[in-house]
Design a protein around this motif. Structure first.
Motif, mmCIF file in Angstrom:
data_model
loop_
_atom_site.group_PDB
_atom_site.id
_atom_site.type_symbol
_atom_site.label_atom_id
_atom_site.label_comp_id
_atom_site.label_asym_id
_atom_site.label_seq_id
_atom_site.Cartn_x
_atom_site.Cartn_y
_atom_site.Cartn_z
ATOM 1 N N PHE A 240 55.523 24.068 6.262
ATOM 2 C CA PHE A 240 56.646 23.600 5.439
ATOM 3 C C PHE A 240 57.302 22.377 6.080
ATOM 4 N N GLU A 243 55.143 19.401 5.479
ATOM 5 C CA GLU A 243 55.238 18.948 4.097
ATOM 6 C C GLU A 243 56.535 18.181 3.842
ATOM 7 N N LYS A 244 57.634 18.650 4.382
ATOM 8 C CA LYS A 244 58.938 18.066 4.066
ATOM 9 C C LYS A 244 59.365 16.962 5.030
ATOM 10 N N LEU A 245 58.896 17.078 6.274
ATOM 11 C CA LEU A 245 59.375 16.128 7.285
ATOM 12 C C LEU A 245 58.247 15.379 7.963
ATOM 13 N N TYR A 294 63.276 24.193 10.386
ATOM 14 C CA TYR A 294 62.751 24.765 9.139
ATOM 15 C C TYR A 294 63.891 25.185 8.206
ATOM 16 N N LEU A 297 65.673 22.257 6.614
ATOM 17 C CA LEU A 297 64.855 21.659 5.547
ATOM 18 C C LEU A 297 64.872 22.516 4.286
ATOM 19 N N GLU A 300 68.186 21.902 2.571
ATOM 20 C CA GLU A 300 68.155 20.593 1.897
ATOM 21 C C GLU A 300 67.356 20.665 0.595
ATOM 22 N N SER A 301 66.232 21.361 0.653
ATOM 23 C CA SER A 301 65.359 21.495 -0.520
ATOM 24 C C SER A 301 66.077 22.249 -1.643
ATOM 25 N N GLU A 304 68.845 20.082 -3.277
ATOM 26 C CA GLU A 304 68.284 19.066 -4.150
ATOM 27 C C GLU A 304 67.933 19.619 -5.522
ATOM 28 N N ASN A 305 67.494 20.900 -5.498
ATOM 29 C CA ASN A 305 67.137 21.571 -6.761
ATOM 30 C C ASN A 305 68.391 22.002 -7.505
#
Length: 305
Positions: A240, A243-245, A294, A297, A300-301, A304-305
């Protein structure tokens, strides 16, 4: 042949020379089956070996006239019932009284018994109404006694011997039973089942070895499962972050730890620590820091949603 039948056969082949022990065994047999009558002794059984033993022992301890005969019982199938009978006559009243006094003198369970007397009494109860489960299937020694008084007598006899014994009612009988393997072994040896004792003990030892092996295997499986579960969680967390960072954006220490985990998913924390030449607490600290990255992140994810 059942384990119980094998044990009884061994006992039937054991010769008793002591009259005191014969009195004790007869007392156990007759007490279990309520065989003491006003007009004499009337004992019945389907076991021909037991009938012969009772007859022989009575012949050795009394001058009373003793008969042994059988009849066919057709209830629930055809069965031979063997009877040992000794009726009181005017000429045998004194002899019967002497026989009763000798046997009933054993009735006080609080009175200290010799080992010979204990062996005889318990052997008599066992031959008459006892059952031992095969040790492969479990540990059980049961006595299905005809009367509650006799069952209570046997219960307290075992209690005085410091055995873990229980008493209840089952199938219109009073049941006295033991479930501890050591206690059962002691009783088997006491009543003369020497060969059966060693067979029972061997089964116990083998079962303990198998159980120990199974416990060790289960422990190893549990540890392996726990290790893989932790590893899977860490790999999911690292993927993860990638993927994000991107792992390249981590500090050198955390990047090294992340790549090492991805390359060695089957290793424990201690094994990873050994590869990196650091302590286990050091590797734990690195994964805590990775977890912090983790979680931030993830937050943050979600925002954003």
């Amino acid at each position: 042949m059942s384990y119980s039948a094998v044990l009884k056969r061994e006992i039937f082949n054991k010769e008793i020379t002591s009259k005191e022990e014969k009195y004790a065994e007869l007392f156990g047999i007759f007490s279990a089956k309520k065989s003491f009558k006003k007009k004499g002794i009337h004992f019945s059984t389907e076991n021909v070996s037991l009938a012969k033993r009772v007859y022989s022992n009575l012949r050795d301890v009394t001058k009373m006239d003793i008969q042994i005969k059988y009849q066919v019982d057709k209830k629930l199938g055809t069965h031979k019932i063997y009877e040992v009978i000794s009726l009181v006559t005017k000429n045998s009243e004194k002899e019967y009284k002497h026989l009763l006094n000798k046997m009933l003198s054993l009735k006080n369970f609080f009175e200290k018994k010799t080992e010979e007397q204990l062996a005889g009494i318990i052997r008599g109860f066992f031959l008459s109404c006892g059952y031992v489960k095969s040790p492969e299937k479990g540990y059980a020694l049961d006595f299905f006694v005809d009367t509650e008084d006799s069952a209570t007598y046997l219960y307290y006899l075992f209690k005085n011997m410091k055995k873990r014994v229980f008493q209840t009612d089952k199938k219109n009988k009073s049941l006295v039973y033991l479930r501890n393997s050591e206690d059962i072994l002691d009783i088997i040896f006491l009543i003369g089942g020497v060969t059966s004792f060693f067979e029972f003990e061997e089964v116990i030892v083998n079962k303990e070895i198998r159980n120990r092996i199974n416990r060790n295997i289960n422990w190893e499986i549990a540890n392996e499962t726990k290790k893989l579960s932790a590893s899977e969680k860490q790999i999911k967390m690292i993927n993860f972050i990638e993927e994000k960072l991107g792992l390249e954006n981590l500090t050198d220490v955390l990047k090294e730890t992340a790549y090492l985990r991805l390359e060695n998913g089957d290793l424990s924390l201690q094994e990873l620590a050994d590869l990196m030449e650091i302590s286990k607490s050091g590797i734990k600290n690195r994964f805590r820091r990775l977890e912090t990255v983790y979680k931030s992140l993830v937050e943050e994810s979600q925002s954003e949603n």
